[in-house]
Design a protein around this motif. Structure first.
Motif, mmCIF file in Angstrom:
data_model
loop_
_atom_site.group_PDB
_atom_site.id
_atom_site.type_symbol
_atom_site.label_atom_id
_atom_site.label_comp_id
_atom_site.label_asym_id
_atom_site.label_seq_id
_atom_site.Cartn_x
_atom_site.Cartn_y
_atom_site.Cartn_z
ATOM 1 N N ILE A 1 -9.261 7.804 -11.816
ATOM 2 C CA ILE A 1 -8.180 7.190 -12.900
ATOM 3 C C ILE A 1 -7.721 5.935 -12.674
ATOM 4 O O ILE A 1 -7.484 5.216 -13.455
ATOM 5 C CB ILE A 1 -6.811 8.265 -13.089
ATOM 6 N N GLY A 2 -7.414 5.814 -11.191
ATOM 7 C CA GLY A 2 -7.010 4.249 -10.769
ATOM 8 C C GLY A 2 -8.382 3.246 -11.273
ATOM 9 O O GLY A 2 -7.807 2.198 -11.673
ATOM 10 N N TRP A 3 -9.365 3.796 -10.712
ATOM 11 C CA TRP A 3 -10.520 2.895 -11.043
ATOM 12 C C TRP A 3 -10.603 2.538 -12.622
ATOM 13 O O TRP A 3 -10.823 1.475 -13.082
ATOM 14 C CB TRP A 3 -11.802 3.417 -10.747
ATOM 15 N N LEU A 4 -10.559 3.439 -13.439
ATOM 16 C CA LEU A 4 -10.464 3.444 -14.686
ATOM 17 C C LEU A 4 -9.322 2.401 -15.412
ATOM 18 O O LEU A 4 -9.706 1.728 -16.236
ATOM 19 C CB LEU A 4 -10.499 4.665 -15.609
ATOM 20 N N MET A 5 -8.300 2.687 -14.936
ATOM 21 C CA MET A 5 -7.058 1.857 -15.451
ATOM 22 C C MET A 5 -6.956 0.370 -14.806
ATOM 23 O O MET A 5 -6.825 -0.447 -15.547
ATOM 24 C CB MET A 5 -5.628 2.584 -14.717
ATOM 25 N N ALA A 6 -7.785 0.160 -13.573
ATOM 26 C CA ALA A 6 -8.122 -1.239 -13.233
ATOM 27 C C ALA A 6 -9.023 -1.910 -14.101
ATOM 28 O O ALA A 6 -8.762 -2.906 -14.359
ATOM 29 C CB ALA A 6 -8.370 -1.083 -11.736
ATOM 30 N N LEU A 7 -9.968 -1.044 -14.318
ATOM 31 C CA LEU A 7 -11.062 -1.368 -15.419
ATOM 32 C C LEU A 7 -10.622 -2.044 -16.760
ATOM 33 O O LEU A 7 -11.020 -2.946 -17.189
ATOM 34 C CB LEU A 7 -12.199 -0.442 -15.586
ATOM 35 N N ALA A 8 -9.569 -1.160 -17.228
ATOM 36 C CA ALA A 8 -9.197 -1.433 -18.513
ATOM 37 C C ALA A 8 -8.058 -2.664 -18.441
ATOM 38 O O ALA A 8 -7.719 -3.211 -19.446
ATOM 39 C CB ALA A 8 -8.352 -0.086 -19.303
ATOM 40 N N SER A 9 -7.534 -2.728 -17.222
ATOM 41 C CA SER A 9 -6.309 -3.721 -17.215
ATOM 42 C C SER A 9 -6.919 -5.241 -17.112
ATOM 43 O O SER A 9 -5.985 -6.247 -17.035
ATOM 44 C CB SER A 9 -5.613 -3.470 -15.922
ATOM 45 N N GLY A 10 -8.106 -5.377 -16.697
ATOM 46 C CA GLY A 10 -8.586 -6.747 -16.549
ATOM 47 C C GLY A 10 -9.381 -7.003 -15.222
ATOM 48 O O GLY A 10 -9.088 -6.270 -14.320
ATOM 49 N N PRO A 11 -9.833 -8.396 -15.170
ATOM 50 C CA PRO A 11 -10.347 -8.726 -13.775
ATOM 51 C C PRO A 11 -9.537 -8.631 -12.517
ATOM 52 O O PRO A 11 -10.302 -8.382 -11.580
ATOM 53 C CB PRO A 11 -11.115 -10.007 -14.303
ATOM 54 N N GLU A 12 -8.252 -9.374 -12.868
ATOM 55 C CA GLU A 12 -7.511 -9.291 -11.760
ATOM 56 C C GLU A 12 -7.224 -7.969 -11.045
ATOM 57 O O GLU A 12 -7.159 -7.615 -9.936
ATOM 58 C CB GLU A 12 -6.039 -9.844 -12.167
ATOM 59 N N ALA A 13 -6.706 -6.861 -12.045
ATOM 60 C CA ALA A 13 -6.506 -5.665 -11.661
ATOM 61 C C ALA A 13 -7.738 -4.880 -10.897
ATOM 62 O O ALA A 13 -7.596 -4.364 -9.917
ATOM 63 C CB ALA A 13 -6.074 -4.689 -12.563
ATOM 64 N N TYR A 14 -8.947 -5.218 -11.492
ATOM 65 C CA TYR A 14 -10.276 -4.684 -11.008
ATOM 66 C C TYR A 14 -10.504 -5.352 -9.771
ATOM 67 O O TYR A 14 -10.837 -4.459 -8.698
ATOM 68 C CB TYR A 14 -11.283 -4.827 -12.002
ATOM 69 N N ALA A 15 -10.268 -6.488 -9.510
ATOM 70 C CA ALA A 15 -10.621 -7.284 -8.041
ATOM 71 C C ALA A 15 -9.648 -6.482 -7.027
ATOM 72 O O ALA A 15 -10.031 -6.231 -5.826
ATOM 73 C CB ALA A 15 -10.529 -8.761 -8.443
ATOM 74 N N TRP A 16 -8.461 -6.329 -7.455
ATOM 75 C CA TRP A 16 -7.369 -5.938 -6.440
ATOM 76 C C TRP A 16 -7.870 -4.640 -6.191
ATOM 77 O O TRP A 16 -7.976 -4.049 -5.070
ATOM 78 C CB TRP A 16 -5.938 -5.684 -7.175
ATOM 79 N N TYR A 17 -8.386 -3.575 -6.985
ATOM 80 C CA TYR A 17 -8.619 -2.300 -6.871
ATOM 81 C C TYR A 17 -10.094 -2.312 -5.848
ATOM 82 O O TYR A 17 -10.063 -1.442 -5.053
ATOM 83 C CB TYR A 17 -9.085 -1.594 -8.298
ATOM 84 N N VAL A 18 -10.801 -3.168 -6.344
ATOM 85 C CA VAL A 18 -12.259 -3.055 -5.596
ATOM 86 C C VAL A 18 -11.812 -3.395 -4.011
ATOM 87 O O VAL A 18 -12.386 -2.895 -3.123
ATOM 88 C CB VAL A 18 -13.252 -3.931 -5.969
ATOM 89 N N GLY A 19 -10.889 -4.337 -4.092
ATOM 90 C CA GLY A 19 -10.757 -5.018 -2.628
ATOM 91 C C GLY A 19 -9.718 -3.862 -1.671
ATOM 92 O O GLY A 19 -10.067 -3.629 -0.494
ATOM 93 N N TRP A 20 -9.051 -2.907 -2.432
ATOM 94 C CA TRP A 20 -8.462 -2.052 -1.877
ATOM 95 C C TRP A 20 -9.397 -0.847 -1.724
ATOM 96 O O TRP A 20 -9.420 -0.327 -0.411
ATOM 97 C CB TRP A 20 -7.265 -1.069 -2.719
ATOM 98 N N ALA A 21 -10.277 -0.584 -2.488
ATOM 99 C CA ALA A 21 -11.155 0.558 -2.231
ATOM 100 C C ALA A 21 -12.259 0.225 -1.309
ATOM 101 O O ALA A 21 -12.704 1.248 -0.593
ATOM 102 C CB ALA A 21 -12.127 0.949 -3.326
ATOM 103 N N THR A 22 -12.562 -1.010 -0.836
ATOM 104 C CA THR A 22 -13.381 -1.411 0.223
ATOM 105 C C THR A 22 -12.620 -1.624 1.516
ATOM 106 O O THR A 22 -13.166 -2.335 2.268
ATOM 107 C CB THR A 22 -14.214 -2.461 -0.301
ATOM 108 N N SER A 23 -11.318 -1.430 1.655
ATOM 109 C CA SER A 23 -10.446 -1.399 2.893
ATOM 110 C C SER A 23 -10.766 -0.147 3.537
ATOM 111 O O SER A 23 -11.475 0.768 3.213
ATOM 112 C CB SER A 23 -9.024 -1.581 2.410
ATOM 113 N N PRO A 24 -10.417 -0.276 5.056
ATOM 114 C CA PRO A 24 -10.631 0.883 5.948
ATOM 115 C C PRO A 24 -10.307 2.173 5.397
ATOM 116 O O PRO A 24 -10.712 3.319 5.580
ATOM 117 C CB PRO A 24 -10.258 0.547 7.223
#
Length: 95
Positions: free
Chosen positions: A10-33
């Motif tokens: 759901i967080g990924w889908l919300m970030a995807l729907a919120s725009g490129p900045e939110a998606y980039a933040w989510y991908v950065g968080w998801a690829t953290s340790p």
């Protein structure tokens, strides 16, 4: 497994729907340790659950009730789930 996986989805889908900045933040968080730790834990839980279900399916069809055989499979399942998780993440990282 379902709760954590659902929250991540759901967080990924919300970030995807919120725009490129939110998606980039989510991908950065998801690829953290911490993100990788959560995803590895989810994949291990998936494999453990799948293998346990297969073991119970075999028991339901009437095989594997011998004590030695049953003990062997119950001890082997966590090892197999770790091996499958390591194999999956080796493919993800090195393929």
């Amino acid at each position: 497994m379902a709760v954590i996986g659902g929250i991540l989805l759901i967080g990924w889908l919300m970030a995807l729907a919120s725009g490129p900045e939110a998606y980039a933040w989510y991908v950065g968080w998801a690829t953290s340790p911490i993100g990788y730790l959560l995803m590895v834990g989810l994949s291990w839980a998936f494999f453990q659950h799948m293998l346990s279900g297969l073991r119970h399916f075999v028991l339901d069809i009437g095989a594997g009730y011998e004590v030695d055989n049953n003990n062997r499979w119950s001890a082997l399942l966590p090892v197999l789930s770790i091996v499958l998780t390591a194999f999956l993440w080796a493919i993800i990282f090195f393929a």
